[in-house]
Design a protein around this motif. Structure first.
Motif, PDB file in Angstrom:
ATOM      1  N   SER A   8       0.772  -1.301   0.050  1.00  0.00           N
ATOM      2  CA  SER A   8       0.064   0.126  -0.008  1.00  0.00           C
ATOM      3  C   SER A   8       0.716   1.309   0.234  1.00  0.00           C
ATOM      4  CB  SER A   8      -0.974  -0.180   1.401  1.00  0.00           C
ATOM      5  OG  SER A   8       0.041   0.011   2.416  1.00  0.00           O
ATOM      6  N   TYR A  18       3.403   8.560 -11.566  1.00  0.00           N
ATOM      7  CA  TYR A  18       1.922   8.348 -11.284  1.00  0.00           C
ATOM      8  C   TYR A  18       1.143   9.283 -11.780  1.00  0.00           C
ATOM      9  CZ  TYR A  18      -2.190   6.827  -8.662  1.00  0.00           C
ATOM     10  OH  TYR A  18      -3.423   6.367  -8.496  1.00  0.00           O
ATOM     11  N   TYR A  25     -10.113  10.919 -14.003  1.00  0.00           N
ATOM     12  CA  TYR A  25     -11.429  10.430 -13.559  1.00  0.00           C
ATOM     13  C   TYR A  25     -12.511  11.485 -14.629  1.00  0.00           C
ATOM     14  CZ  TYR A  25      -9.410   7.705 -10.218  1.00  0.00           C
ATOM     15  OH  TYR A  25      -8.308   7.077  -9.685  1.00  0.00           O
ATOM     16  N   GLY A  48      -7.248   8.815   0.794  1.00  0.00           N
ATOM     17  CA  GLY A  48      -6.318   8.198  -0.048  1.00  0.00           C
ATOM     18  C   GLY A  48      -6.160   9.188  -1.410  1.00  0.00           C
ATOM     19  N   ALA A  49      -5.950  10.538  -1.147  1.00  0.00           N
ATOM     20  CA  ALA A  49      -6.178  11.330  -2.533  1.00  0.00           C
ATOM     21  C   ALA A  49      -5.026  11.260  -3.311  1.00  0.00           C
ATOM     22  CB  ALA A  49      -6.377  12.996  -1.758  1.00  0.00           C
ATOM     23  N   GLY A  50      -3.865  10.772  -3.097  1.00  0.00           N
ATOM     24  CA  GLY A  50      -2.689  10.394  -3.944  1.00  0.00           C
ATOM     25  C   GLY A  50      -2.377  11.836  -4.550  1.00  0.00           C
ATOM     26  N   GLU A  69      -4.243  11.714   2.839  1.00  0.00           N
ATOM     27  CA  GLU A  69      -3.209  10.808   2.261  1.00  0.00           C
ATOM     28  C   GLU A  69      -2.134  10.523   3.055  1.00  0.00           C
ATOM     29  OE1 GLU A  69      -2.741   9.185  -0.744  1.00  0.00           O
ATOM     30  OE2 GLU A  69      -0.626   8.928  -0.039  1.00  0.00           O
ATOM     31  N   PRO A  70      -1.728   9.453   3.214  1.00  0.00           N
ATOM     32  CA  PRO A  70      -0.525   9.123   4.234  1.00  0.00           C
ATOM     33  C   PRO A  70       0.811   9.095   3.254  1.00  0.00           C
ATOM     34  CG  PRO A  70      -1.553   6.939   3.408  1.00  0.00           C
ATOM     35  CD  PRO A  70      -2.493   7.972   2.858  1.00  0.00           C
ATOM     36  N   PHE A  95      -6.299   6.820   6.616  1.00  0.00           N
ATOM     37  CA  PHE A  95      -7.649   6.898   7.200  1.00  0.00           C
ATOM     38  C   PHE A  95      -8.186   6.500   8.285  1.00  0.00           C
ATOM     39  CE2 PHE A  95     -12.346   6.075   6.630  1.00  0.00           C
ATOM     40  CZ  PHE A  95     -12.756   7.605   6.963  1.00  0.00           C
ATOM     41  N   GLU A  96      -7.402   5.551   8.727  1.00  0.00           N
ATOM     42  CA  GLU A  96      -7.580   4.800  10.014  1.00  0.00           C
ATOM     43  C   GLU A  96      -7.174   5.738  11.143  1.00  0.00           C
ATOM     44  OE1 GLU A  96      -6.113   3.622   7.195  1.00  0.00           O
ATOM     45  OE2 GLU A  96      -6.432   1.312   7.176  1.00  0.00           O
ATOM     46  N   ALA A 111     -10.844   7.686  -4.446  1.00  0.00           N
ATOM     47  CA  ALA A 111     -10.811   7.140  -5.874  1.00  0.00           C
ATOM     48  C   ALA A 111      -9.458   6.091  -5.899  1.00  0.00           C
ATOM     49  CB  ALA A 111     -10.391   8.391  -6.787  1.00  0.00           C
ATOM     50  N   GLN A 112      -9.900   5.052  -6.252  1.00  0.00           N
ATOM     51  CA  GLN A 112      -8.678   3.866  -6.446  1.00  0.00           C
ATOM     52  C   GLN A 112      -8.016   3.849  -4.933  1.00  0.00           C
ATOM     53  OE1 GLN A 112      -8.706   3.694 -10.187  1.00  0.00           O
ATOM     54  NE2 GLN A 112      -7.750   1.730 -10.063  1.00  0.00           N
ATOM     55  N   ALA A 113      -8.354   4.066  -4.030  1.00  0.00           N
ATOM     56  CA  ALA A 113      -7.807   3.796  -2.604  1.00  0.00           C
ATOM     57  C   ALA A 113      -8.405   3.054  -1.624  1.00  0.00           C
ATOM     58  CB  ALA A 113      -7.613   5.148  -2.322  1.00  0.00           C
ATOM     59  N   TRP A 116      -7.185   0.138   0.213  1.00  0.00           N
ATOM     60  CA  TRP A 116      -6.015   0.146   1.023  1.00  0.00           C
ATOM     61  C   TRP A 116      -6.430   0.357   2.475  1.00  0.00           C
ATOM     62  CZ3 TRP A 116      -2.701  -2.589  -1.135  1.00  0.00           C
ATOM     63  CH2 TRP A 116      -2.431  -2.273  -2.695  1.00  0.00           C
TER      64      TRP A 116
END
Ligand SMILES: C[S@@+](CC[C@H](N)C(=O)[O-])C[C@H]1O[C@@H](n2cnc3c(N)ncnc32)[C@H](O)[C@@H]1O
Length: 259
Positions: A8, A18, A25, A48-50, A69-70, A95-96, A111-113, A116
């Motif tokens: 992840s 990336y 999108y 998970g905004a990346g 976003e980590p 997020f946790e 989005a796509q996250a 994880w």
């Protein structure tokens, strides 16, 4: 001590690439969220905004967005992209570990996250982060192929060079992305819906290889095997004219926090 790489957390290794090669999108994702919710959200959290590819679409909703976003490298690109934007706030956190506002947000998007975030906690955390009646919107691409013949040939390449990630054509996404069944059956959510937006995007061979190098299953392969797999994929595409026509099915999962 050499720390073990975690799947992840490999995206930041290639944050700039990336951002360059991953398809964004369709903006109609935002329209569909509003149509489903019945109104524009007044507050959004994006998980998970990346580098901000989903954020761009969510930004069209003109509401304050907190991007959680980590990964510091991914968050760095995101920060540069929205440097002058007062509506976008960035929290470098899983997020946790993030504390949602007590009032809750109108929209939680990812989005796509979402795959994880810990499977055992994510539905409960999403419900806790949402205001009453708030909406969860999960979207992600399924990276397919525009013609069946290429799909079969590609699958055979994966089976030969990297069978452990050949989990169905195209073997590029985490298998968990499109299995939000826990939302559909959860008593914490209601009005579950899944919609698709389909388009075809051409990728010349070198760009397709760069795209593959941003997918975590590819990044987790030992280098020598990744090189052999990518060479075989390049040979396949070059043998078919040098452009891969990727069928992108952007799935959008929607659900409402139960009363
Ligand atoms: C495939 S990328 C998607 C990025 C962006 N949303 C997009 O659509 O391009 C997955 C992102 O999820 C982030 N991520 C991984 N674990 C996470 C977690 N527990 N909570 C929030 N985000 C996480 C990764 O750092 C990465 O930026």
């Amino acid at each position: 001590m050499v720390s073990e790489r975690v799947q992840s957390q490999v995206f930041g290794e290639v944050a700039a690439d990336y951002d360059d090669v991953r398809p964004g999108y369709p903006v109609e994702i935002a329209d569909r969220i509003v149509a489903y919710a019945g109104r524009r959200p007044q507050s959004i959290v994006e998980v998970g905004a990346g580098t901000g590819k989903g954020t761009e679409v969510l930004r069209t909703l003109d509401a304050p967005i907190t991007c959680v976003e980590p990964d510091a490298a991914m968050a760095g690109v995101l920060r540069r992209r929205f440097a002058d934007d007062e509506l976008v706030a960035i929290e470098v956190s899983r997020f946790e570990d993030w504390t949602s506002p007590v009032t809750g947000v109108d929209l939680l998007a990812s989005a796509q996250a979402w795959h994880w975030v810990g499977r055992e906690v994510r539905t409960r955390l999403a419900a806790a982060a949402l205001a009453p009646g708030g909406v969860i919107a999960l979207f992600a691409h399924d990276f397919g192929f525009a013609d069946d013949d290429t799909a079969t040939a590609m699958q055979n390449v994966y089976l030969k060079y990297a069978p452990e990630i050949a989990h169905g054509v195209p073997a590029n996404v985490h298998p968990d992305v499109f299995h939000p069944d826990e939302l559909r059956i959860s008593p914490l959510f209601t009005d579950f819906e899944k919609q698709d937006v389909i388009r075809v995007v051409p990728f010349p061979t070198p760009r397709y290889l760069r795209l593959l190098s941003t997918f975590s299953p590819h990044r987790m392969l030992p280098e020598d095997r990744r090189v052999r797999l990518h060479q075989a994929i390049a040979d396949l595409i070059d043998g078919r004219g040098g452009v891969l026509h990727q069928q992108l099915t952007t799935g959008l999962v929607l659900a409402r926090r139960a009363a």
